[in-house]
Design an enzyme around this catalytic site. Structure first.
Site, PDB file in Angstrom:
ATOM      1  N   LEU A  68     -33.282  12.636  18.855  1.00 27.19           N
ATOM      2  CA  LEU A  68     -34.234  11.596  19.240  1.00 27.19           C
ATOM      3  C   LEU A  68     -34.740  11.810  20.660  1.00 27.19           C
ATOM      4  O   LEU A  68     -34.030  12.360  21.513  1.00 27.19           O
ATOM      5  CB  LEU A  68     -33.579  10.219  19.141  1.00 27.19           C
ATOM      6  CG  LEU A  68     -33.089   9.790  17.752  1.00 27.19           C
ATOM      7  CD1 LEU A  68     -32.443   8.416  17.830  1.00 27.19           C
ATOM      8  CD2 LEU A  68     -34.236   9.781  16.757  1.00 27.19           C
ATOM      9  N   CYS A 126       7.205  18.848  39.428  1.00 29.45           N
ATOM     10  CA  CYS A 126       8.565  18.697  39.948  1.00 29.45           C
ATOM     11  C   CYS A 126       9.447  19.726  39.251  1.00 29.45           C
ATOM     12  O   CYS A 126       9.336  19.942  38.039  1.00 29.45           O
ATOM     13  CB  CYS A 126       9.067  17.284  39.654  1.00 29.45           C
ATOM     14  SG  CYS A 126      10.860  17.077  39.863  1.00 29.45           S
ATOM     15  N   CYS A 137      12.585  12.271  42.614  1.00 32.56           N
ATOM     16  CA  CYS A 137      13.955  12.803  42.730  1.00 32.56           C
ATOM     17  C   CYS A 137      14.165  13.674  43.962  1.00 32.56           C
ATOM     18  O   CYS A 137      15.300  14.056  44.257  1.00 32.56           O
ATOM     19  CB  CYS A 137      14.325  13.593  41.474  1.00 32.56           C
ATOM     20  SG  CYS A 137      13.455  15.180  41.317  1.00 32.56           S
ATOM     21  N   TYR A 141       0.841  -1.206   0.000  1.00 33.37           N
ATOM     22  CA  TYR A 141       0.000   0.000   0.000  1.00 33.37           C
ATOM     23  C   TYR A 141       0.874   1.253   0.000  1.00 33.37           C
ATOM     24  O   TYR A 141       0.661   2.180  -0.797  1.00 33.37           O
ATOM     25  CB  TYR A 141      -0.929  -0.003   1.216  1.00 33.37           C
ATOM     26  CG  TYR A 141      -1.912   1.150   1.216  1.00 33.37           C
ATOM     27  CD1 TYR A 141      -3.174   1.002   0.640  1.00 33.37           C
ATOM     28  CD2 TYR A 141      -1.586   2.388   1.767  1.00 33.37           C
ATOM     29  CE1 TYR A 141      -4.084   2.061   0.613  1.00 33.37           C
ATOM     30  CE2 TYR A 141      -2.471   3.451   1.742  1.00 33.37           C
ATOM     31  CZ  TYR A 141      -3.722   3.279   1.171  1.00 33.37           C
ATOM     32  OH  TYR A 141      -4.595   4.329   1.136  1.00 33.37           O
ATOM     33  N   ASP A 142       1.865   1.298   0.911  1.00 32.14           N
ATOM     34  CA  ASP A 142       2.741   2.469   0.998  1.00 32.14           C
ATOM     35  C   ASP A 142       3.524   2.668  -0.296  1.00 32.14           C
ATOM     36  O   ASP A 142       3.729   3.799  -0.748  1.00 32.14           O
ATOM     37  CB  ASP A 142       3.706   2.323   2.174  1.00 32.14           C
ATOM     38  CG  ASP A 142       2.988   2.376   3.514  1.00 32.14           C
ATOM     39  OD1 ASP A 142       1.846   2.872   3.555  1.00 32.14           O
ATOM     40  OD2 ASP A 142       3.566   1.905   4.512  1.00 32.14           O
ATOM     41  N   GLU A 154     -22.191   9.079  12.366  1.00 29.06           N
ATOM     42  CA  GLU A 154     -21.633   9.518  13.650  1.00 29.06           C
ATOM     43  C   GLU A 154     -20.120   9.363  13.600  1.00 29.06           C
ATOM     44  O   GLU A 154     -19.595   8.263  13.413  1.00 29.06           O
ATOM     45  CB  GLU A 154     -22.216   8.673  14.784  1.00 29.06           C
ATOM     46  CG  GLU A 154     -22.087   9.301  16.145  1.00 29.06           C
ATOM     47  CD  GLU A 154     -23.202  10.308  16.446  1.00 29.06           C
ATOM     48  OE1 GLU A 154     -23.198  10.865  17.553  1.00 29.06           O
ATOM     49  OE2 GLU A 154     -24.063  10.531  15.569  1.00 29.06           O
ATOM     50  N   LYS A 194     -26.532   3.019  19.817  1.00 31.34           N
ATOM     51  CA  LYS A 194     -26.450   4.477  19.671  1.00 31.34           C
ATOM     52  C   LYS A 194     -25.012   4.919  19.926  1.00 31.34           C
ATOM     53  O   LYS A 194     -24.532   4.912  21.060  1.00 31.34           O
ATOM     54  CB  LYS A 194     -27.400   5.165  20.653  1.00 31.34           C
ATOM     55  CG  LYS A 194     -27.465   6.677  20.478  1.00 31.34           C
ATOM     56  CD  LYS A 194     -28.489   7.285  21.427  1.00 31.34           C
ATOM     57  CE  LYS A 194     -28.602   8.792  21.201  1.00 31.34           C
ATOM     58  NZ  LYS A 194     -27.340   9.494  21.487  1.00 31.34           N
ATOM     59  N   ARG A 218     -23.764  18.502  12.690  1.00 27.13           N
ATOM     60  CA  ARG A 218     -25.208  18.635  12.905  1.00 27.13           C
ATOM     61  C   ARG A 218     -25.569  20.050  13.342  1.00 27.13           C
ATOM     62  O   ARG A 218     -26.582  20.599  12.914  1.00 27.13           O
ATOM     63  CB  ARG A 218     -25.674  17.624  13.956  1.00 27.13           C
ATOM     64  CG  ARG A 218     -27.153  17.765  14.285  1.00 27.13           C
ATOM     65  CD  ARG A 218     -27.615  16.782  15.360  1.00 27.13           C
ATOM     66  NE  ARG A 218     -29.031  17.008  15.651  1.00 27.13           N
ATOM     67  CZ  ARG A 218     -29.486  17.904  16.519  1.00 27.13           C
ATOM     68  NH1 ARG A 218     -28.635  18.639  17.227  1.00 27.13           N
ATOM     69  NH2 ARG A 218     -30.786  18.048  16.709  1.00 27.13           N
TER      70      ARG A 218
END
Length: 668
Positions: A83, A420, A405, A36-37, A169, A113, A134
């Site tokens: 909803l 620290c 420390c 793919y690469d 979503e 959901k 949305r």
């Protein structure tokens, strides 16, 4: 354009599109990552050679957008309705009864959901042209460039549908969310509360490259509008989306309330099996004609309901509060808990975030607490159960010294983090070394995060100063190194000794001392010894250095760990003076330079340092305000733009002559 080349481009695109669909949608890859690469690189090379043939749907255009100034509003042609929530089986039964009273016996789809960010995707003639959030359901924001980075969104459909708007979503996979928060914790950045917040923040990044790094995904659940197709049922439209190579929400068809309730319970039990967070189950009338008959209220459609699962909460006891020190020195408290089973896993600890969080909830060792998983992933303490508190408990006190420390800790002036202050704290070693060697700091070429980690694991480096005592033959024994790479690293470390004081100051990683402050301080005091001898009052008298920066710098310079680090670096021969002239002696002040092409005498970084030492400024882009463009060998488009704008162009010889004339040429 030769026909064979055009044919190769089209063939590569088809292969890569298919491979992306198999990998990101079907989760069943047939092409290796290597292939793919390799094919993607070949396509990039061909498109670079023939830019007139780059198309918006090419796999190379996933992250091609420019950084945006803001998002444009989009008015949804079909509203993205919300909803109505139901919280009990009785309420769900009431919803079912109202539907059956109106349309008679019917079938429903029951779907998980997804707890993400709802978006609409628009296609014309099979090509993805726009995507929007949305918003309020009527008006959203155009986030097309960021949506292009989501590899499960097809940029071109297998069928040239005249017009299609779909709803889905956007989510951040659980594994990606966990990794992102781990990185943010190590970097001392605020953690995302849950995957939904992380997804929303990522999708609204103005730079698409940042959105791409967040590895968002999407699942489709509705056809909003389609031309050239018609459907009888919602489930039929979902199968159409699947055929169009979208990742589609899983669903089950149910004929009565008993089946619905059983499926809702099944989804609830299997919440952790999904790649994404879910916060409920959606019940929808399947037949589209019945949906039209039922219609909508002013707020919700009457043909759907969202059953919301309550978060699972259980009691546990705080056995101890342990302080962890992150890579940026932030002290993070964690509660050790008696084991409790939550959302499918056994929980034995929970982050307490910071001192303020502990004080606000008054969490003490020995307390019984109510625990839940935020977003079904991160264990959190909801509250203390006061009636079960043992009589001998005491309020928790944050440590005044680093538990790793022993250096003093300090609270951020602008937040709740306690850090620290140790310059050589082992807990911060990986981050400190990586920053110390970075390009804008000591610029040690080849010393990236993976090599830093290998050096630390091998015990060769325990503080930044140890870099200057590394031996080539020892480094060569590390995995993936070899003698030549080791020699190159040692040479880069040796070159870094000559850096200006401003780079060293920035490399120290002192709180509030960034690149600009480091340059100002180096130019004003001239040497690290003079800076160490300065009082807080003298530091604050320097232009652009405020009291917070001065206090932070003074405390750091006079800590025992910083003094030891400075001593080690001095012994190693690291330069601790500045070549930058004081403000009144900067002949190039007010001049802006742009470097292009390759210079023989200096690297771009070195040339930039020479310019800045004389008060000049280096920019990456040419404009009418540019004073000079320095053009080396194989100068590109910046030279062309300079000539078009009439900006003076300096050859390398002209540039060196300018430096000599102004006293800034000391040899490469």
């Amino acid at each position: 354009m030769d026909r064979p080349v055009k044919a190769e481009i089209e063939s590569l695109r088809r292969e890569l599109e298919r491979a992306g669909y198999e990998y990101y949608v079907l989760d069943s890859p047939t092409m290796s990552d290597y292939d793919y690469d390799h094919k993607l690189r070949r396509l990039e090379e061909l498109e670079a050679a023939y830019p007139e043939h780059v198309t918006p749907d090419s796999p190379t255009q996933r992250v091609g957008g420019q950084v945006l100034d803001g998002f444009q509003e989009v008015r949804h042609e079909v509203p993205l309705e919300s909803l109505q929530d139901v919280f009990s089986m009785e309420e769900l039964e009431g919803f079912d009864q109202r539907v059956r009273d109106a349309v008679g016996a019917t079938e429903y789809t029951v779907e998980p959901k997804v707890d993400g960010l709802s978006v609409a995707l628009e296609y014309r003639d099979g090509l993805f042209i726009r995507g929007a959030t949305r918003g309020d359901g009527t008006v959203g924001e155009d986030v097309t460039e960021n949506l292009r980075t989501i590899k499960s969104i097809p940029l071109r459909l297998p069928e040239a549908v005249p017009r299609l708007i779909v709803r889905g979503e956007v989510f951040m996979p659980r594994t990606v969310f966990a990794r992102l928060n781990e990185q943010r914790e190590q970097n001392g950045e605020p953690l995302f509360a849950n995957p939904r917040n992380a997804a929303a923040g990522s999708l609204r990044q103005l730079d698409p490259k940042v959105a791409a790094e967040r590895q968002l995904d999407i699942v489709l659940f509705n056809v909003q509008l389609v031309e050239g197709k018609s459907f009888t049922n919602h489930s039929e439209s979902l199968e159409f989306l699947r055929a169009m190579h979208f990742k589609v929400i899983p669903y089950i068809l149910c004929r009565d309330i008993e089946q619905i309730e059983a499926q809702v319970e099944t989804i609830g039990k299997d919440k952790t099996a999904y790649a994404y967070d879910i916060d409920g189950a959606v019940v929808k009338v399947d037949r589209l004609a019945e949906r039209s008959a039922l219609g909508s209220t002013a707020k919700f459609p009457r043909w759907a309901a969202a059953f919301k699962y309550p978060p699972e909460q259980k009691e546990s006891q705080v056995l101890d509060i342990v302080i962890q020190v992150g890579r940026t020195g932030v002290l993070t408290p964690k509660a050790s808990l008696s084991p409790v089973r939550l959302a499918g896993t056994t929980v034995t600890s929970a982050s307490l975030h910071n001192q303020d969080y502990i004080m606000e909830k008054d969490i003490r060792i020995g307390d019984t607490v109510l625990v839940q998983k935020a977003g079904e992933i991160i264990p959190e303490v909801v509250r203390v159960v006061p009636e079960k508190r043992p009589p001998d408990t005491e309020p928790y006190r944050f440590p005044e010294a680093c538990p790793v420390c022993g250096a003093p800790v300090s609270r951020d002036e602008d937040g709740a983090a306690i850090r620290c202050t140790g310059a050589e704290c082992p807990a911060q070693l990986l981050r400190n070394l990586t920053h110390f060697a970075s390009r804008d700091a000591m610029d040690i070429e080849g010393l990236g995060p993976s090599l830093v980690e290998n050096l630390v694991k091998a015990g060769m480096v325990k503080a930044p100063g140890d870099l200057y005592s590394l031996k080539s033959e020892e480094v060569a024994q590390l995995e993936r190194m070899g003698q030549k790479s080791a020699d190159n690293l040692i040479a880069a470390i040796e070159r870094s000794k000559k850096n200006d004081l401003s780079r060293l100051l920035f490399a120290f990683g002192i709180r509030q001392v960034g690149q600009k402050a480091a340059k100002v301080l180096a130019a004003h005091f001239g040497s690290l010894d003079a800076l160490c001898a300065a009082t807080v009052e003298e530091l604050t008298s320097v232009e652009d250095i405020g009291s917070i920066t001065a206090d932070s710098l003074f405390q750091w310079l006079h800590s025992s760990q910083a003094q030891h680090l400075i001593h080690v670096l001095k012994e190693a021969g690291v330069n601790m003076t500045s070549a930058v002239r004081p403000a009144g002696e900067q002949p190039l002040a007010g001049k802006t330079f742009v470097l292009t092409g390759t210079l023989e005498s200096y690297s771009r970084t070195e040339a930039g340092a020479r310019i800045e030492a004389l008060g000049g400024k280096v920019s990456s882009s040419v404009s009418k305000k540019t004073s000079y463009v320095v053009a080396g060998a194989e100068a590109g488009s910046k030279l062309t733009k300079a000539q078009a704008l009439g900006v003076p162009v300096l050859s390398e010889e002209d540039f060196l002559a300018l430096l000599r004339a102004e006293g800034g040429e000391n040899g490469p």
